[in-house]
Design an enzyme around this catalytic site. Structure first.
Site, PDB file in Angstrom:
ATOM      1  N   LYS A   1     -28.752 -29.818 -22.576  1.00 30.15           N
ATOM      2  CA  LYS A   1     -28.174 -28.470 -22.615  1.00 30.15           C
ATOM      3  C   LYS A   1     -27.121 -28.363 -23.720  1.00 30.15           C
ATOM      4  O   LYS A   1     -27.065 -27.377 -24.434  1.00 30.15           O
ATOM      5  CB  LYS A   1     -27.541 -28.092 -21.263  1.00 30.15           C
TER       6      LYS A   1
ATOM      7  N   ARG B   1     -23.611 -23.606 -10.986  1.00 29.44           N
ATOM      8  CA  ARG B   1     -24.140 -24.867 -10.468  1.00 29.44           C
ATOM      9  C   ARG B   1     -24.456 -24.786  -8.985  1.00 29.44           C
ATOM     10  O   ARG B   1     -24.971 -25.727  -8.421  1.00 29.44           O
ATOM     11  CB  ARG B   1     -23.091 -25.945 -10.685  1.00 29.44           C
TER      12      ARG B   1
ATOM     13  N   ARG C   1     -26.950 -42.779 -24.027  1.00 27.79           N
ATOM     14  CA  ARG C   1     -25.766 -42.011 -24.461  1.00 27.79           C
ATOM     15  C   ARG C   1     -24.528 -42.906 -24.368  1.00 27.79           C
ATOM     16  O   ARG C   1     -23.722 -42.935 -25.283  1.00 27.79           O
ATOM     17  CB  ARG C   1     -25.617 -40.768 -23.577  1.00 27.79           C
TER      18      ARG C   1
ATOM     19  N   ARG D   1     -17.787 -41.246 -21.120  1.00 26.94           N
ATOM     20  CA  ARG D   1     -17.253 -40.356 -20.090  1.00 26.94           C
ATOM     21  C   ARG D   1     -17.163 -41.087 -18.766  1.00 26.94           C
ATOM     22  O   ARG D   1     -18.087 -41.803 -18.392  1.00 26.94           O
ATOM     23  CB  ARG D   1     -18.188 -39.144 -19.937  1.00 26.94           C
TER      24      ARG D   1
ATOM     25  N   ARG E   1     -24.346 -37.391  -9.531  1.00 30.05           N
ATOM     26  CA  ARG E   1     -24.457 -36.069 -10.164  1.00 30.05           C
ATOM     27  C   ARG E   1     -25.890 -35.547 -10.074  1.00 30.05           C
ATOM     28  O   ARG E   1     -26.130 -34.364  -9.873  1.00 30.05           O
ATOM     29  CB  ARG E   1     -24.015 -36.143 -11.630  1.00 30.05           C
TER      30      ARG E   1
HETATM   31  P1  AMP Z   1     -20.872 -31.443 -17.121  1.00 29.57           P
HETATM   32  O1  AMP Z   1     -20.175 -31.745 -18.411  1.00 29.57           O
HETATM   33  O2  AMP Z   1     -21.492 -30.077 -17.082  1.00 29.57           O
HETATM   34  O3  AMP Z   1     -21.834 -32.528 -16.715  1.00 29.57           O
HETATM   35  O4  AMP Z   1     -19.736 -31.412 -15.984  1.00 29.57           O
HETATM   36  C1  AMP Z   1     -18.944 -32.544 -15.696  1.00 29.57           C
HETATM   37  C2  AMP Z   1     -18.311 -32.395 -14.326  1.00 29.57           C
HETATM   38  O5  AMP Z   1     -17.469 -31.246 -14.281  1.00 29.57           O
HETATM   39  C3  AMP Z   1     -19.283 -32.203 -13.183  1.00 29.57           C
HETATM   40  O6  AMP Z   1     -19.826 -33.416 -12.695  1.00 29.57           O
HETATM   41  C4  AMP Z   1     -18.399 -31.510 -12.145  1.00 29.57           C
HETATM   42  O7  AMP Z   1     -17.513 -32.435 -11.527  1.00 29.57           O
HETATM   43  C5  AMP Z   1     -17.551 -30.606 -13.012  1.00 29.57           C
HETATM   44  N1  AMP Z   1     -18.191 -29.273 -13.212  1.00 29.57           N
HETATM   45  C6  AMP Z   1     -18.661 -28.741 -14.382  1.00 29.57           C
HETATM   46  N2  AMP Z   1     -19.171 -27.526 -14.189  1.00 29.57           N
HETATM   47  C7  AMP Z   1     -19.035 -27.269 -12.867  1.00 29.57           C
HETATM   48  C8  AMP Z   1     -19.411 -26.161 -12.029  1.00 29.57           C
HETATM   49  N3  AMP Z   1     -20.026 -25.075 -12.541  1.00 29.57           N
HETATM   50  N4  AMP Z   1     -19.124 -26.250 -10.709  1.00 29.57           N
HETATM   51  C9  AMP Z   1     -18.502 -27.329 -10.182  1.00 29.57           C
HETATM   52  N5  AMP Z   1     -18.143 -28.406 -10.898  1.00 29.57           N
HETATM   53  C10 AMP Z   1     -18.405 -28.391 -12.227  1.00 29.57           C
END
Ligand code: AMP
Length: 193
Positions: free
Chosen positions: A13, A88, A127, A139, A150
């Protein structure tokens, strides 16, 4: 163009959003990036989000909905935006509907990048390896244990978001397992429709 890019973690994404940003001149709004920035800045939201993010859990709907509502009102969003990592949960999707309605805005497209779990796991390992090789820091939630959490969370809470948009006839899907350029081409085709 107001667009939602759905798909599991590691689906590409971020990569595809960066290309769409260039093409349409609209910003990518990644709740993950915004939350990581909040954690780094040590803000009140960052302090609340830090532990749950590191363990691979989900930050509360209230926090992320608040972040997005403030963000889409910024001047750089007048031509539209790409939502990456939001919504999400179905509750977030419904909150987004209400928010857009309140601001007299509509979505133009919801696209899901479809990728098998096994491919995601190997991508995330790559990654991490590439980041280390480049001298960067992996990360905290990209270790295999958090990643599996996740992914499980994605299937439980976020896959229903796809069904939600499908049920209202807005979902379009793209094969996210193809080469990066091929995915971009398919996205272009789907968005051109
Ligand atoms: P990402 O970079 O999108 O994988 O997000 C990293 C982390 O941020 C996720 O594993 C969640 O802990 C938190 N996070 C990001 N977006 C959301 C969302 N829309 N709702 C809840 N938690 C989020």
């Amino acid at each position: 163009m107001r667009l939602i890019l759905l798909g599991p973690p590691g689906a590409g994404k971020g990569t595809q959003s960066a290309r769409l940003e260039q093409k349409y001149g609209i910003p990518q709004l990644s709740t993950g990036d915004m939350l990581r920035a909040a954690v780094k800045a040590g803000s009140a939201i960052g302090l609340q989000a830090k532990a749950v993010m590191e363990s691979g859990g989900l930050v509360s709907d209230e926090i992320v909905v608040g972040i997005i509502e403030a963000r889409i009102e910024e001047p750089d969003c007048v031509k539209g935006f790409i939502l990456d990592g939001f919504p999400r949960t179905v509750a977030q999707a419904k909150a987004l509907d209400a928010m857009l309605k309140k601001h007299h805005k509509e979505l133009d497209a919801v696209v899901e990048l479809v990728v098998d779990d096994q491919i995601l796991l190997s991508r995330i390992e790559n990654r991490a390896r590439e980041t280390v090789a480049a001298g960067g820091t992996v990360r905290a939630d990209d270790n295999p244990e958090s990643f599996k959490k996740r992914l499980a969370q994605y299937h439980e809470l976020t896959a229903p978001v796809s069904h939600y948009y499908k049920s209202v006839g807005e979902l379009r899907t793209v094969d996210g397992m193809a080469a990066i350029d091929a995915v971009t081409a398919e996205l272009d085709a789907v968005l051109g429709k």
